[in-house]
Design an enzyme around this catalytic site. Sequence first.
Site, PDB file in Angstrom:
ATOM      1  N   ASP A   1       0.823  -1.221   0.000  1.00 49.96           N
ATOM      2  CA  ASP A   1       0.000   0.000   0.000  1.00 49.96           C
ATOM      3  C   ASP A   1       0.853   1.264   0.000  1.00 49.96           C
ATOM      4  O   ASP A   1       0.660   2.157   0.833  1.00 49.96           O
ATOM      5  CB  ASP A   1      -0.949   0.015   1.212  1.00 49.96           C
TER       6      ASP A   1
ATOM      7  N   GLU B   1     -11.319   0.540  -4.076  1.00 45.19           N
ATOM      8  CA  GLU B   1     -10.618   0.976  -2.864  1.00 45.19           C
ATOM      9  C   GLU B   1      -9.383   1.777  -3.254  1.00 45.19           C
ATOM     10  O   GLU B   1      -9.167   2.086  -4.425  1.00 45.19           O
ATOM     11  CB  GLU B   1     -10.220  -0.241  -2.024  1.00 45.19           C
TER      12      GLU B   1
END
Length: 499
Positions: A13, A175
């Site tokens: 991430d 997302e």
Amino acid sequence: MSHTPILSGFHPDPSICRVGEDFYLVTSSFEYLPGVPVFHSRDLLRWEQIGNVLDREDQLVLPSGQGSGGIFAPTLRHHGGRFWMITTNMADVRGGHLIVSAEDPAGPWSTPVRTTGAVGIDPDLAWDLDGTCHLTWASGRPGSPIRQVTIDPSTGVLLSEPRALWSGTGMAHPEAPHLYRRGSWWYLLIAEGGTERGHSVSVARSRSIAGPFEGDPANPVLTHRSSGHPVQNTGHADLVELPSGEWAAVHLGVRPRGTSPGFHVNGRETFLAAVRWEDGWPVFDEEHHKVPESGSGFLDDFTAPALHPRWISPGIHPRRFATPSQGGGVALTAAPRETGARHLLGVRAKDAEWEASAVVGGGDVRLVLRLDDTHWAAVEKRGASLVARVVIGGLDHVLADVPRPGHSAVTLCVRAVEPKPGSPYAAGPDLIELGHLDGGGFRRLAQVDGRYFSTEVAGGFTGRVIGIEPLAGTRVVRSFRYRPGRDSGEGAPGGNGPT
């Protein structure tokens, strides 16, 4: 090249920003403390860890035993002379995202404020031309659109009602939103398809930061799904503009090995791509940057007054139980109970093949390869014995128990090596060897199929961590060495091998 990460080992991430000639990058840390490692680079290719954002108890407290919980998906930005980091603590997701800021990305970072009323994951901060700050996030519910509010980032107070921005292209799990202004357009970059083999990056644009957003006809703009590429699960990207006016992206990916379904063991890593703009849309070029193999090896004798920021522990800050000793070594205090990893001083595994060793003095200590509390292996110094142990789900098994060498200091060793073709382990990603170093050579006590310490078997979002853990009282570890390497992996038990 595109198959070489810029941050190897579990660094998922990624979020990146630039200030002048300097680039800064953060990644998720999940159940490990300190949280959110911070890296610096001048060329996007070579990165140095300069600290951790959440490194105090007034910033972050995590419950023990919460595998793949904790800190999800940070975003790092620079605005108004300060660095801003927003992330989600899954241990308290209903309390909203947490925001901290700092003048120096190496710290100290502020005490967090919470965005009560904005519940979800993967938050992003972006400032409009008039200075208004916009919080954009994913709900975490399948099919739910990306949402946005205006916010005061210094207090976390929401200043508007949430609005839906975009639901993506119809793939699962929209997302990881990030917003950028380029020219007269706002671009909304998201991940779709889940963070497994279907992971991808899609983009939409609007004249207004509040939408409506129109998707790129070429979506997804980055994916390796259903391909034979050695890097899979590519997604969760973040863009940055270079001083030259060119653009680049960082994104996560995994490097599976072995037979179907393919096993990745070091977690989701951070990769780099160049970005070109064609007809007003970003095009990812994964072959543009020639990423060098990084030097991942190190020797730590713990002579520095404080631990290096690479050291982490599940559910507790290392400074609570690890103290560098005067003159070298680190003193580790055992947890009140032994079940699971509680006082494990660890580092991320970064290579396909590696050797980790720890020189330990008196008392009972283990050297652990950990994926989570129910998938780990260790070589333990217990009294007059050396013990090789494996935990897989509900199975806790001693593989070997032999007399330890007579001298007081012992060098425990764990290795990940390539199995021989045709061996019982050839279908897996690697072979884990547990043993010790004696007379300069490796003496193996036991070996374990590496599939048991892979995400495909254990699940979750993290990767392997190698660490040292006291089993009773306070024990001193004199040094810890990690080095990448290759070996045949199946020498005779007790036989010497290259070090």
